[in-house]
Design a protein around this motif. Structure first.
Motif, short mmCIF file in Angstrom:
data_model
loop_
_atom_site.label_atom_id
_atom_site.label_comp_id
_atom_site.label_asym_id
_atom_site.label_seq_id
_atom_site.Cartn_x
_atom_site.Cartn_y
_atom_site.Cartn_z
N UNK A 90 121.57 22.59 69.37
CA UNK A 90 122.56 22.51 68.30
C UNK A 90 123.33 21.19 68.28
N UNK A 91 123.37 20.48 69.39
CA UNK A 91 124.17 19.24 69.44
C UNK A 91 123.34 17.97 69.32
N UNK A 92 122.01 18.10 69.37
CA UNK A 92 121.16 16.91 69.21
C UNK A 92 120.50 16.93 67.83
N UNK A 93 120.21 15.76 67.30
CA UNK A 93 119.62 15.68 65.96
C UNK A 93 118.22 16.28 65.92
N UNK A 94 117.41 16.01 66.95
CA UNK A 94 116.06 16.58 66.99
C UNK A 94 116.11 18.10 67.17
N UNK A 95 117.10 18.55 67.93
CA UNK A 95 117.27 20.00 68.12
C UNK A 95 117.62 20.68 66.81
N UNK A 96 118.53 20.07 66.06
CA UNK A 96 118.94 20.65 64.77
C UNK A 96 117.78 20.62 63.77
N UNK A 97 116.98 19.57 63.81
CA UNK A 97 115.81 19.51 62.93
C UNK A 97 114.85 20.66 63.25
N UNK A 98 114.72 20.94 64.54
CA UNK A 98 113.83 22.02 64.97
C UNK A 98 114.32 23.38 64.47
N UNK A 99 115.59 23.71 64.76
CA UNK A 99 116.08 25.04 64.40
C UNK A 99 116.23 25.19 62.88
N UNK A 100 116.53 24.11 62.18
CA UNK A 100 116.67 24.20 60.72
C UNK A 100 115.33 24.42 60.02
N UNK A 101 114.24 24.13 60.74
CA UNK A 101 112.91 24.30 60.14
C UNK A 101 112.33 25.69 60.39
N UNK A 102 112.99 26.48 61.23
CA UNK A 102 112.47 27.81 61.54
C UNK A 102 112.71 28.76 60.37
N UNK A 103 111.70 29.53 59.98
CA UNK A 103 111.84 30.43 58.82
C UNK A 103 112.79 31.59 59.10
N UNK A 104 113.72 31.77 58.21
CA UNK A 104 114.75 32.81 58.36
C UNK A 104 114.14 34.21 58.42
N UNK A 105 113.11 34.43 57.62
CA UNK A 105 112.48 35.76 57.59
C UNK A 105 111.87 36.12 58.94
N UNK A 106 111.19 35.17 59.55
CA UNK A 106 110.57 35.41 60.85
C UNK A 106 111.63 35.64 61.93
N UNK A 107 112.71 34.87 61.87
CA UNK A 107 113.80 35.05 62.83
C UNK A 107 114.42 36.44 62.71
N UNK A 108 114.45 36.95 61.50
CA UNK A 108 115.03 38.28 61.27
C UNK A 108 114.11 39.37 61.81
#
Length: 237
Positions: A90-108
């Motif tokens: 959450x605090x690194x730019x590459x980390x945020x790029x990773x989590x922001x690309x994860x599909x919300x439906x799959x996470x649910x």
């Protein structure tokens, strides 16, 4: 290992852990970012190594020996590394790029694993490996998150019948349910910070394979909720 524990409980939990790993891998593979998709196998291998490390630590009785040490060993070498990893994402730019690309439906959909986890916790209580307060007959209502997850995923994210605000509220509620059982589990485990359940402490998480619950399954579910909340709070263009 817990003495005289029916084999089916350990096998069911082991299978649940594998399903959690596969669902998270499925989530990464279905990312909207090709760069994230390429990380599927390295992450899968990394998580498998992490599970193996935790298995070795518990099988060698590292966590359930000298439980009076502070901080508790399972927190130091099992839980803290996962929390630091989540913070790093959450605090690194590459980390945020990773989590922001994860599909919300799959996470649910990932939250479905909370159903078998709660059933296993109840079996562990019946076999005197955890206190009643960690089950749905006590203070743990986490099973509701697992039951409602496919409903939210289908009607909210596939059929878009639910607003983003509704899905956001659901994530906050389920995050609260998760934190509730985490705190109850930690404070009922044998350690200097134990606050209750002294008559039947939470010994399960200090033994194989159940140490995978606080060191793997819970962090994955926690990451899923935090990622979902971040995505839902961002303006949609």
């Amino acid at each position: 290992m817990i003495d005289n524990l029916p084999t089916y409980i350990s096998l069911t939990f082991g299978l649940t852990t594998i399903v959690t790993l596969l669902l998270f891998t499925w989530t990464i593979r279905n990312s909207k970012s090709e760069q994230t998709q390429k990380k599927t196998m390295p992450i899968f291998i990394g998580l498998t190594i992490w599970l193996s490390i935790q298995a070795v630590l518990t099988l060698k009785n590292i966590y359930n020996s000298e439980t009076n040490t502070f901080p508790p060993k399972i927190i130091l070498t099992g839980i803290l590394p996962t929390i630091l990893t989540i913070i790093l994402l959450f605090v690194t730019s590459k980390g945020r790029q990773f989590i922001d690309s994860l599909p919300l439906k799959n996470l649910t959909y990932l939250n479905i694993v909370r159903i078998p986890v709660e059933l296993i916790l109840f079996w562990l209580f019946l076999n005197k490996a955890i206190p009643e307060l960690m089950t749905f007959e006590g203070r743990n209502f986490d099973i509701l998150a697992g039951i409602t997850a496919p409903i939210i995923a289908y009607f909210g994210l596939t059929k878009t019948k639910l607003s983003r605000h509704t899905i956001l509220i659901w994530n906050f509620i389920c995050l609260g349910l998760l934190l509730n059982i985490v705190l109850n589990a930690l404070f009922s485990a044998p350690s200097p910070i134990q606050k209750f359940a002294f008559e039947q402490p939470n010994i399960a998480i200090l033994n194989f394979p159940f140490s995978w619950l606080p060191t793997f399954i819970v962090p994955i579910v926690l990451l899923g909720h935090l990622t979902s909340i971040r995505q839902l709070l961002k303006p949609k263009y």
